[in-house]
Design a protein around this motif. Structure first.
Motif, PDB file in Angstrom:
ATOM      1  N   GLU A 108      26.548  35.625  21.563  1.00 24.90           N
ATOM      2  CA  GLU A 108      26.716  37.000  21.894  1.00 24.90           C
ATOM      3  C   GLU A 108      25.577  37.369  22.921  1.00 24.90           C
ATOM      4  N   ARG A 138      23.410  40.555  24.945  1.00 24.87           N
ATOM      5  CA  ARG A 138      23.087  42.184  24.572  1.00 24.87           C
ATOM      6  C   ARG A 138      23.575  43.059  25.949  1.00 24.87           C
ATOM      7  N   TRP A 149      25.781  44.225  21.050  1.00 28.45           N
ATOM      8  CA  TRP A 149      25.953  42.545  21.111  1.00 28.45           C
ATOM      9  C   TRP A 149      27.426  42.417  21.386  1.00 28.45           C
ATOM     10  N   GLU A 196      18.229  34.519  17.658  1.00 33.66           N
ATOM     11  CA  GLU A 196      18.029  35.482  18.821  1.00 33.66           C
ATOM     12  C   GLU A 196      17.046  34.947  19.699  1.00 33.66           C
TER      13      GLU A 196
END
Lengths: 181, 431
Positions: free
Chosen positions: A80, A82, A87, A176
């Protein structure tokens, strides 16, 4: 005479090699989960003796195929990115989206990346960064999992039970990161 | 000592190991080509596992891989192409020993460079590959051997007997299979689900492995209790191969019968896994390994079984003065594993009248005739199509020759070739 001695020597060497190889393979494959004294002794005392030979010849092996119990954790992976405060999926990675001729290898890699939890953070980042070729440097990215666990049933269930079975997927974030500059 | 000598140094045919070499090559080519898009991703410096991260995934001791030195994506891809080419040569029998060494060592290198995607099938390929390198199979199923067979055929109209090798590589591959099955069965007993009969159902319902929609897997999964227990029994049955002949006789078995029964069960078992589950190369790899345990007695037994309803012989009447026809007859002899064909040069009047007194020379001279029985004679393409059902190597092709349209094209091609054989002056046409 010399031919006979040479032949006997060659046969002797082949016999020794065969006995050694057969023993090495059998010793090394004693299941890691076997906790009986003989298995533990074999793993502690004999396995180190044969280990080097099997590693050097790429003959290392373990036959825990779908065992002791089959894999029950089912995961769908997503990359994903941002956008603003949200997201949004960039790529979905599962048995439906990866071509059939590549999915066995790719899903195995993803399962292993997930299983190792935080020990392979750098490796997970590297995997996710592959998608940065599509994005500007500095773009936030993350790897997420949607998982469920197949039930560990004590008795076989009927066809109608399986037809009614609806797994509940749980979301979790793997890593992340941001695209390297 | 006698038992050990018999196990390791009996002379056996190289056929089983040569077939295993070909099976290994097909598996490597099949899965190698499927992986082609990911070669540089998985194995080069620009991929998901650069050298600085390799330490997380791979061991540091007793590990050898050429890919520690070849890191450039293009060079890695070139190595991959070399491996695929070597595997193709293994399959075709072009310098089989050298190509086996190259393909297997490169396979080891790729596996050692990045083990993240490896599964059971890859491990089987490594163990089989190792024994293929060591086994003294010589020129078995090679182009060189084909040339020798051709020379023998030209001189004597007979093929050479199978090459032989000592039995120790076959004993080791059989041992490897016993270890795979017994440790796999042992590991299953350490869990709960296999004994409870729920393991197969669970595995079939894992979407990563299911080949079909879940409603299909739901139905197949109902057989889980039977298949789970049968799997464990099948895996431990391989232990029986270690029993002495006298102990097996008490069960009414011989080693040969037991091995062939396990072979058949294994084909069904792994075939079933392959049909219903996507578990990488495991099924084809282990079925390739199965070929390595076949010996002369197994091939003989298979031949008897396949021939049990076949009577007589099939007479193939060919032109013994035409090079192309002699080569065709030679290839038919090579493919005649069930020994059903009788190849007859129709210029030999005595032989011809024995099997086909009613056929005219001018008809035979026009096209190849095949006499299956007094009541049935086929010629040209139709003869070849009918023959294909009697030649095991052509079985995959045989049904295709009946597809509408194929016979029409086949007959035209055959007619064109038959017509030109008399005009042809090339050395392969006239010996």
């Amino acid at each position: 005479m010399i031919t006979t001695i040479k032949r006997s020597l060659i046969r002797g060497c082949i016999t020794l090699f065969c006995v050694w190889h057969a023993a090495a393979v059998a010793i090394y494959t004693v299941p890691a989960e076997a906790q009986d004294p003989a298995s533990r002794w074999t793993r502690e005392h004999l396995a180190p003796v044969v280990r080097r030979y099997l590693l050097a010849t790429s003959q290392w092996q373990l036959w825990n195929l779908f065992s002791p119990d089959p894999l029950r954790r089912v995961v769908r992976y997503a990359i994903e990115t941002r956008t603003g405060d949200q997201w949004v999926p960039l790529a979905l990675l599962n048995e439906r989206t990866i071509p059939w001729w590549r999915d066995a290898d790719e899903l195995k890699i993803l399962r292993r990346l997930e299983e190792q939890e935080d020990r392979w953070v750098q490796l997970r980042k590297r995997y996710v960064h592959e998608y940065c070729t599509l994005l500007p440097p500095g773009t936030p990215l993350r790897l997420t999992y949607q998982y469920y666990i197949l039930p560990k049933l004590e008795v076989p269930m009927s066809l109608s039970w399986w037809r009614r079975y609806r797994p509940q997927r749980q979301p979790t974030t793997g890593i992340e990161t941001t695209c390297p500059t | 000592m006698t038992l050990l000598t018999r196990l390791l140094f009996s002379e056996i045919s190289t056929t089983g190991f040569a077939l295993m070499r070909m099976g290994w090559a097909i598996t490597v080519l099949w899965y190698g080509i499927a992986q082609s898009q990911d070669i540089t991703r998985y194995f080069s410096e620009s991929g998901i596992l650069p050298h600085k991260l390799e330490v997380l995934v791979t061991r540091q001791e007793w590990r050898f891989t050429i890919l520690d030195y070849v890191t450039d994506p293009r060079a890695v891809f070139l190595l991959y192409l070399i491996e695929m080419l070597a595997a193709l040569c293994m399959l075709l029998g072009v310098y089989p020993k050298l190509m086996t060494v190259i393909a297997v060592l490169l396979q080891f290198s790729f596996h050692e460079r990045n083990p993240l995607s490896l599964g059971g099938g890859d491990t089987v390929l490594r163990t089989v590959g190792f024994l293929l390198i060591l086994a003294p199979t010589g020129r078995a199923f090679s182009l060189e051997r084909l040339e020798e067979q051709w020379k023998s055929w030209c001189k004597t109209k007979r093929l050479l007997p199978s090459l032989t090798m000592p039995s120790w590589p076959q004993t080791l591959i059989l041992w490897q299979l016993i270890v795979i099955y017994v440790t796999s069965g042992w590991d299953k007993l350490l869990g709960d689900m296999w004994i409870q009969g729920t393991a197969v159902s669970s595995a079939l319902h894992h979407p990563h492995f299911a080949r079909y929609p879940m409603w299909v897997m739901d139905i197949v999964g109902t057989a889980s209790p039977v298949i789970s227990i049968a799997t464990i029994l099948f895996e431990f049955m391989w232990l029986l191969l270690l029993f002495p002949q006298r102990a097996l006789a008490l069960l009414g078995l011989t080693h040969g019968v037991l091995k062939r029964s396990l072979f058949l069960m294994g084909v069904l078992f792994h075939g079933g896994i392959f049909v219903f589950m996507d578990v990488g190369s495991f099924s084809p790899a282990i079925l390739s390994a199965y070929l390595g345990i076949l010996d002369d007695a197994d091939f003989k037994s298979l031949k008897i079984w396949l021939n049990h309803r076949f009577r007589g012989a099939i007479a193939v009447l060919y032109d013994g003065r035409c090079g192309l026809c002699i080569r065709t007859a030679f290839f038919l002899a090579l493919l005649d594993h069930l020994r059903r064909l009788r190849l007859i040069d129709y210029h030999d009047a005595a032989e011809r009248t024995k099997v086909a007194p009613d056929l005219q020379f001018k008809d035979l001279d026009r096209v190849m005739h095949v006499r299956f029985s007094k009541a049935r004679t086929e010629k040209g393409f139709d003869a070849f199509r009918a023959l294909s059902w009697h030649l095991p190597a052509l079985w995959p092709l045989a049904p295709l020759l009946h597809v509408p349209g194929v016979p029409l094209i086949g007959r035209r091609i055959y007619a064109a070739v038959a017509e030109s054989r008399k005009k042809c002056t090339h050395e392969s046409c006239a010996l």
